[in-house]
Design a protein around this motif. Structure first.
Motif, PDB file in Angstrom:
ATOM      1  N   LEU A  85      29.969  78.928 -90.047  1.00 18.73           N
ATOM      2  CA  LEU A  85      29.954  77.557 -89.529  1.00 18.73           C
ATOM      3  C   LEU A  85      28.525  77.029 -89.422  1.00 18.73           C
ATOM      4  N   ALA A  86      27.598  77.884 -88.969  1.00 17.22           N
ATOM      5  CA  ALA A  86      26.201  77.472 -88.869  1.00 17.22           C
ATOM      6  C   ALA A  86      25.621  77.166 -90.247  1.00 17.22           C
ATOM      7  N   ALA A  87      25.949  77.989 -91.231  1.00 17.26           N
ATOM      8  CA  ALA A  87      25.440  77.759 -92.584  1.00 17.26           C
ATOM      9  C   ALA A  87      25.971  76.449 -93.151  1.00 17.26           C
ATOM     10  N   LEU A  88      27.259  76.180 -92.972  1.00 13.95           N
ATOM     11  CA  LEU A  88      27.851  74.937 -93.485  1.00 13.95           C
ATOM     12  C   LEU A  88      27.273  73.715 -92.772  1.00 13.95           C
ATOM     13  N   ALA A  89      26.976  73.864 -91.485  1.00 12.14           N
ATOM     14  CA  ALA A  89      26.457  72.726 -90.719  1.00 12.14           C
ATOM     15  C   ALA A  89      25.000  72.436 -91.054  1.00 12.14           C
ATOM     16  N   LEU A  90      24.219  73.463 -91.334  1.00 12.66           N
ATOM     17  CA  LEU A  90      22.784  73.269 -91.524  1.00 12.66           C
ATOM     18  C   LEU A  90      22.371  73.053 -92.969  1.00 12.66           C
ATOM     19  N   TYR A  91      23.206  73.452 -93.920  1.00 13.65           N
ATOM     20  CA  TYR A  91      22.761  73.450 -95.311  1.00 13.65           C
ATOM     21  C   TYR A  91      22.469  72.045 -95.831  1.00 13.65           C
ATOM     22  N   ARG A  92      23.377  71.099 -95.673  1.00 10.14           N
ATOM     23  CA  ARG A  92      23.201  69.772 -96.253  1.00 10.14           C
ATOM     24  C   ARG A  92      22.916  68.690 -95.218  1.00 10.14           C
ATOM     25  N   ASN A  93      22.919  69.038 -93.949  1.00 13.59           N
ATOM     26  CA  ASN A  93      22.674  68.039 -92.907  1.00 13.59           C
ATOM     27  C   ASN A  93      21.223  68.093 -92.442  1.00 13.59           C
ATOM     28  N   ASN A  94      20.567  66.949 -92.426  1.00 11.14           N
ATOM     29  CA  ASN A  94      19.200  66.846 -91.937  1.00 11.14           C
ATOM     30  C   ASN A  94      19.194  66.094 -90.613  1.00 11.14           C
ATOM     31  N   PHE A  95      18.567  66.668 -89.611  1.00  9.42           N
ATOM     32  CA  PHE A  95      18.488  66.045 -88.299  1.00  9.42           C
ATOM     33  C   PHE A  95      17.219  66.527 -87.617  1.00  9.42           C
ATOM     34  N   PRO A  96      16.724  65.798 -86.633  1.00 11.19           N
ATOM     35  CA  PRO A  96      15.500  66.206 -85.934  1.00 11.19           C
ATOM     36  C   PRO A  96      15.660  67.588 -85.283  1.00 11.19           C
ATOM     37  N   GLY A  97      14.702  68.442 -85.539  1.00 10.50           N
ATOM     38  CA  GLY A  97      14.741  69.786 -84.962  1.00 10.50           C
ATOM     39  C   GLY A  97      15.529  70.793 -85.768  1.00 10.50           C
ATOM     40  N   LYS A  98      15.900  70.442 -86.998  1.00 10.64           N
ATOM     41  CA  LYS A  98      16.703  71.364 -87.811  1.00 10.64           C
ATOM     42  C   LYS A  98      15.941  72.668 -88.084  1.00 10.64           C
ATOM     43  N   ASN A  99      14.661  72.559 -88.432  1.00  6.54           N
ATOM     44  CA  ASN A  99      13.881  73.760 -88.735  1.00  6.54           C
ATOM     45  C   ASN A  99      13.741  74.659 -87.506  1.00  6.54           C
ATOM     46  N   VAL A 100      13.564  74.033 -86.337  1.00  3.40           N
ATOM     47  CA  VAL A 100      13.458  74.812 -85.112  1.00  3.40           C
ATOM     48  C   VAL A 100      14.772  75.522 -84.819  1.00  3.40           C
ATOM     49  N   PHE A 101      15.882  74.811 -85.008  1.00  2.11           N
ATOM     50  CA  PHE A 101      17.189  75.408 -84.766  1.00  2.11           C
ATOM     51  C   PHE A 101      17.448  76.558 -85.738  1.00  2.11           C
ATOM     52  N   THR A 102      17.040  76.377 -86.989  1.00  3.14           N
ATOM     53  CA  THR A 102      17.215  77.441 -87.983  1.00  3.14           C
ATOM     54  C   THR A 102      16.388  78.666 -87.611  1.00  3.14           C
ATOM     55  N   LEU A 103      15.150  78.429 -87.158  1.00  2.00           N
ATOM     56  CA  LEU A 103      14.289  79.537 -86.745  1.00  2.00           C
ATOM     57  C   LEU A 103      14.898  80.299 -85.568  1.00  2.00           C
ATOM     58  N   ILE A 104      15.431  79.570 -84.601  1.00  2.00           N
ATOM     59  CA  ILE A 104      16.054  80.221 -83.438  1.00  2.00           C
ATOM     60  C   ILE A 104      17.269  81.033 -83.873  1.00  2.00           C
ATOM     61  N   LEU A 105      17.986  80.520 -84.872  1.00  2.00           N
ATOM     62  CA  LEU A 105      19.194  81.203 -85.335  1.00  2.00           C
ATOM     63  C   LEU A 105      18.876  82.531 -86.002  1.00  2.00           C
ATOM     64  N   ILE A 106      17.825  82.569 -86.819  1.00  2.00           N
ATOM     65  CA  ILE A 106      17.515  83.785 -87.574  1.00  2.00           C
ATOM     66  C   ILE A 106      16.530  84.690 -86.841  1.00  2.00           C
ATOM     67  N   LEU A 107      16.036  84.265 -85.697  1.00  2.00           N
ATOM     68  CA  LEU A 107      15.029  85.046 -84.975  1.00  2.00           C
ATOM     69  C   LEU A 107      15.514  86.428 -84.531  1.00  2.00           C
ATOM     70  N   PRO A 108      16.767  86.593 -84.090  1.00  2.00           N
ATOM     71  CA  PRO A 108      17.198  87.926 -83.625  1.00  2.00           C
ATOM     72  C   PRO A 108      17.030  89.038 -84.645  1.00  2.00           C
ATOM     73  N   ILE A 109      17.138  88.741 -85.939  1.00  2.00           N
ATOM     74  CA  ILE A 109      17.002  89.795 -86.945  1.00  2.00           C
ATOM     75  C   ILE A 109      15.535  90.174 -87.146  1.00  2.00           C
ATOM     76  N   ALA A 110      14.614  89.275 -86.757  1.00  2.00           N
ATOM     77  CA  ALA A 110      13.186  89.537 -86.923  1.00  2.00           C
ATOM     78  C   ALA A 110      12.576  90.189 -85.690  1.00  2.00           C
ATOM     79  N   LEU A 111      13.174  89.958 -84.522  1.00  2.00           N
ATOM     80  CA  LEU A 111      12.638  90.526 -83.293  1.00  2.00           C
ATOM     81  C   LEU A 111      12.882  92.031 -83.240  1.00  2.00           C
TER      82      LEU A 111
END
Length: 260
Positions: A85-111
């Motif tokens: 659901l996150a991938a479908l929502a973020l892939y083609r939709n542009n909105f303020p803070g999208k990059n920040v939200f994407t970073l927060i989403l993938i951060l657990p695998i990097a921590l």
């Protein structure tokens, strides 16, 4: 100008890297068939399958395996739902803070796992939640979601949006387009992401240490058994079987997602 020396050097370095990665697994394989009860006697004086039969008689092993399978299955289902659901929502939709939200989403695998584990432990204690199956599942789902998300996004980038527009032009609704057009194209990626998430959850240790209750998962069982010298040969057998079990979904996931 091509140099045969550089080619052989690269091959040698690659072979050395493979040996460095897989030599410990080879040692575990040898110890699993060692006739000696001593944990790490080398070279082995003989080979036996006695420890496999003794491991099959241990109920605590099967309880730990069953508990780990339950956690991995539930974590994978949560990851498939939220990650896709996150991938479908973020892939083609542009909105303020999208990059920040994407970073927060993938951060657990990097921590580091210890950071994630401590954060979850503090959160659960603040909320008065008793560690147990639910807390372990939530902890595993935090990084499993990222695995599914990355797989689905990678697949969406290879899907032409023209087929979606064609579906709408032919009168299909958004739900029909998703079910008959988008989902079939995502099937292999979802399956591969689910397999990877399942494998990671099944043998996760660090996050589990901070979020586990009284009933141990299989990695915790293995860690506890290392303090019992007489049980180490059986522990080697279980560790070998765990490596084989987790290797299968990873290989299957690779086969499903590789470019043919």
């Amino acid at each position: 100008m091509h140099s045969d020396k550089s080619s052989w050097l690269i091959k040698g370095l690659a072979l050395a890297g493979i040996c460095f990665l897989y030599f410990p697994i080879l040692i575990i394989l040898i110890y699993a068939f060692n006739t000696e009860e001593s944990a790490f006697s080398f070279p082995p004086k003989g080979f036996t399958v006695e420890w496999f039969f003794k491991a099959a008689e241990r109920d605590d092993i099967f309880q730990a395996i069953g508990f780990s399978l339950q956690i991995a299955a539930i974590s994978t289902l949560i990851a498939l739902l939220l990650g896709s659901l996150a991938a479908l929502a973020l892939y083609r939709n542009n909105f303020p803070g999208k990059n920040v939200f994407t970073l927060i989403l993938i951060l657990p695998i990097a921590l580091p796992g210890i950071v994630t584990g401590l954060s979850l432990l503090s959160t659960f204690k603040s909320a008065g939640i008793t560690p147990g199956m639910a807390t372990i599942t939530i902890g595993h789902a935090t990084f499993c979601v990222v695995i599914v998300y990355n797989n689905v996004v990678a697949r969406l980038r290879r899907i032409s949006f023209n087929i979606v527009e064609a579906s709408y032009d032919l009168g299909a609704t958004a739900l029909q387009t998703f079910w008959h057009v988008i989902l079939p194209n995502l099937g292999a990626s979802l399956f591969a992401g689910g397999l990877l998430a399942f494998a990671l959850s099944f043998d996760e240790l660090i996050v589990t240490i901070f979020t586990a209750g009284h009933e141990p998962t299989l990695p915790l069982w293995l860690l506890n058994q290392l303090s019992r010298p007489r049980d180490v040969p059986i522990t080697n057998v279980v560790a070998l079987l765990v490596m084989l079990l987790t290797m299968l979904p990873v290989l299957l996931s690779y086969w499903l997602t590789k470019d043919r």
